[in-house]
Design a protein around this motif. Structure first.
Motif, mmCIF file in Angstrom:
data_model
loop_
_atom_site.group_PDB
_atom_site.id
_atom_site.type_symbol
_atom_site.label_atom_id
_atom_site.label_comp_id
_atom_site.label_asym_id
_atom_site.label_seq_id
_atom_site.Cartn_x
_atom_site.Cartn_y
_atom_site.Cartn_z
ATOM 1 N N MET A 189 4.648 7.178 3.701
ATOM 2 C CA MET A 189 5.557 6.013 4.021
ATOM 3 C C MET A 189 6.942 6.258 3.501
ATOM 4 O O MET A 189 8.088 6.368 4.376
ATOM 5 N N ILE A 190 7.035 6.701 2.137
ATOM 6 C CA ILE A 190 8.328 7.123 1.468
ATOM 7 C C ILE A 190 9.060 8.471 2.286
ATOM 8 O O ILE A 190 10.310 8.267 2.317
ATOM 9 N N GLU A 191 8.217 9.331 2.665
ATOM 10 C CA GLU A 191 8.714 10.573 3.233
ATOM 11 C C GLU A 191 9.191 10.153 4.636
ATOM 12 O O GLU A 191 10.562 10.533 4.909
ATOM 13 N N ARG A 192 8.638 9.329 5.336
ATOM 14 C CA ARG A 192 9.315 8.960 6.431
ATOM 15 C C ARG A 192 10.510 8.012 6.603
ATOM 16 O O ARG A 192 11.595 7.840 7.238
ATOM 17 N N TYR A 193 10.503 7.100 5.433
ATOM 18 C CA TYR A 193 11.719 6.430 5.120
ATOM 19 C C TYR A 193 12.968 7.235 4.875
ATOM 20 O O TYR A 193 14.146 7.049 5.213
ATOM 21 N N GLN A 194 12.587 8.331 3.721
ATOM 22 C CA GLN A 194 13.643 9.046 3.421
ATOM 23 C C GLN A 194 14.244 9.959 4.578
ATOM 24 O O GLN A 194 15.431 10.356 4.637
ATOM 25 N N ARG A 195 13.331 9.975 5.409
ATOM 26 C CA ARG A 195 13.797 10.986 6.598
ATOM 27 C C ARG A 195 14.667 10.137 7.678
ATOM 28 O O ARG A 195 15.496 10.539 8.363
ATOM 29 N N SER A 196 14.297 9.016 8.040
ATOM 30 C CA SER A 196 14.654 8.006 8.895
ATOM 31 C C SER A 196 15.668 6.963 8.242
ATOM 32 O O SER A 196 16.701 6.463 9.131
ATOM 33 N N GLY A 197 15.445 6.621 7.182
ATOM 34 C CA GLY A 197 16.360 5.442 6.618
ATOM 35 C C GLY A 197 15.986 4.083 7.090
ATOM 36 O O GLY A 197 16.414 2.897 6.921
ATOM 37 N N ASP A 198 14.795 3.883 7.797
ATOM 38 C CA ASP A 198 14.188 3.080 8.335
ATOM 39 C C ASP A 198 13.131 2.138 7.490
ATOM 40 O O ASP A 198 12.017 2.551 7.181
ATOM 41 N N THR A 199 13.593 1.030 7.128
ATOM 42 C CA THR A 199 12.812 0.405 5.984
ATOM 43 C C THR A 199 11.552 -0.054 6.707
ATOM 44 O O THR A 199 10.676 -0.681 5.939
ATOM 45 N N SER A 200 11.532 -0.254 8.008
ATOM 46 C CA SER A 200 10.245 -1.026 8.399
ATOM 47 C C SER A 200 8.969 -0.158 8.438
ATOM 48 O O SER A 200 7.959 -0.614 8.666
ATOM 49 N N VAL A 201 9.253 0.936 7.881
ATOM 50 C CA VAL A 201 8.009 1.925 7.626
ATOM 51 C C VAL A 201 7.392 1.909 6.590
ATOM 52 O O VAL A 201 6.347 2.231 6.086
ATOM 53 N N LEU A 202 8.327 0.800 5.594
ATOM 54 C CA LEU A 202 7.638 0.598 4.179
ATOM 55 C C LEU A 202 6.578 -0.545 4.129
ATOM 56 O O LEU A 202 7.048 -1.415 4.365
ATOM 57 N N TRP A 203 5.433 -0.306 3.868
ATOM 58 C CA TRP A 203 4.224 -1.229 3.564
ATOM 59 C C TRP A 203 4.407 -2.522 4.901
ATOM 60 O O TRP A 203 4.137 -3.625 4.741
ATOM 61 N N PRO A 204 4.400 -1.842 6.169
ATOM 62 C CA PRO A 204 4.313 -2.669 7.140
ATOM 63 C C PRO A 204 2.966 -3.802 7.343
ATOM 64 O O PRO A 204 3.081 -4.901 7.955
ATOM 65 N N ALA A 205 2.001 -3.120 7.026
ATOM 66 C CA ALA A 205 0.626 -3.759 7.317
ATOM 67 C C ALA A 205 0.705 -4.981 6.287
ATOM 68 O O ALA A 205 0.341 -6.101 6.559
ATOM 69 N N HIS A 206 0.987 -4.665 4.889
ATOM 70 C CA HIS A 206 1.030 -5.668 4.052
ATOM 71 C C HIS A 206 1.998 -6.675 4.360
ATOM 72 O O HIS A 206 1.963 -7.982 4.285
ATOM 73 N N PHE A 207 3.276 -6.373 4.829
ATOM 74 C CA PHE A 207 4.461 -7.263 4.786
ATOM 75 C C PHE A 207 4.237 -8.013 6.320
ATOM 76 O O PHE A 207 4.978 -9.210 6.401
ATOM 77 N N ALA A 208 3.293 -7.622 7.034
ATOM 78 C CA ALA A 208 2.880 -8.643 8.208
ATOM 79 C C ALA A 208 2.108 -10.074 7.585
ATOM 80 O O ALA A 208 2.496 -10.776 8.431
ATOM 81 N N GLY A 209 1.834 -9.975 6.475
ATOM 82 C CA GLY A 209 1.452 -11.080 5.601
ATOM 83 C C GLY A 209 2.403 -11.842 5.172
ATOM 84 O O GLY A 209 2.175 -13.243 4.655
ATOM 85 N N ARG A 210 3.502 -11.621 5.303
ATOM 86 C CA ARG A 210 4.816 -12.370 5.164
ATOM 87 C C ARG A 210 5.188 -13.368 6.306
ATOM 88 O O ARG A 210 5.891 -14.449 6.013
#
Length: 257
Positions: A189-210
């Motif tokens: 997740m963190i590698e994809r975030y650092q490459r893209s700057g897209d925060t939606s790749v960070l813990w999306p399965a958990h954050f769906a519970g918000r």
């Protein structure tokens, strides 16, 4: 009825990022401890030497997180605020969520990362039907083969946020996995975030519970022993830890003979 154990052990000898500490008070130590406590709290004198072999009872003390071993994540684990209201703790969740028909998805062979809606739909097509509302959906990713080693925490398949939302749209409220997390591994997740700057790749399965109230079961095992995609009931009642974001579970599958 046949009972299939789907729970991974809490093992102080296994590798964990948050190590488990297991302290054992032997039966002889337990006898002396009881004698000391009776004197301290009740002012009662008791000589443990009168007991057979000077032994009473053993006592085990474990130091561990609520996310060690097979456990159920409560909505409050995902954040303090949710779009639907105040997230509930594990002791507040309805027990009937955790004793339901099971529905197994085979995600073995998926790469490290997060499986999307397309992967879930393809598997449902293979099975020939969708889960019913309140079915407990389990993901067999093959990750449990690495349990007890560092690789268990770095090499597995999770779900994208859209894949979680898709299952919730079908009426599912409990999703389980044999992996360490329902999200992709932290490094991925963190590698994809650092490459893209897209925060939606960070813990999306958990954050769906918000956005939607649901629970996860993480760190299951032995999913290969299930009789098929369906045909079994899951019992994964969580331990009643008041005010906690998760509770341990002795998850099992019940299969009628």
């Amino acid at each position: 009825m046949r009972i299939i154990d789907l729970s991974s052990p809490v093992d102080a000898a296994a590798w964990e990022p948050d190590p488990v500490v297991h302290q054992i008070m032997t039966p002889a130590e337990g006898a002396r401890h009881m004698s000391e406590e009776m004197k301290k709290h009740l002012d009662v004198d008791f000589d443990p030497a009168v007991l057979p072999a000077g032994e009473l009872l053993s006592l085990d003390t474990f130091t561990l997180t609520s996310h060690t071993g097979t456990h159920v994540d409560a909505p409050s684990h995902y954040g303090t605020v949710a779009e639907y209201g105040t997230p509930r703790h594990i002791h507040e969740m309805p027990l009937d969520w955790f004793l339901r028909p099971g529905f197994l998805l085979d995600l073995r062979g998926q790469p490290v990362g997060a499986a999307g809606v397309d992967v879930i739909k393809k598997e449902l097509t293979r099975i020939g039907r969708d889960p019913e509302p309140y079915d407990i959906v389990l993901l067999n990713t093959g990750a449990s083969a690495h349990a007890g080693s560092p690789k268990y925490f770095t090499h597995f398949t999770g779900l994208t946020g859209d894949a979680v939302e898709f299952l919730l749209d079908l009426g599912v409220v409990v999703i389980g996995t044999d992996a360490f997390s329902l999200d992709a591994p932290f490094g991925d997740m963190i590698e994809r975030y650092q490459r893209s700057g897209d925060t939606s790749v960070l813990w999306p399965a958990h954050f769906a519970g918000r956005r939607r109230e649901y629970c996860q079961i993480e760190r299951l095992c032995n999913l290969d022993s299930l009789p098929g995609p369906t045909g079994f009931t899951i019992s994964c009642l969580p331990v009643k830890l008041k005010g906690a974001g998760a509770g341990w579970s002795r998850a099992v599958a019940l299969v009628a003979d």
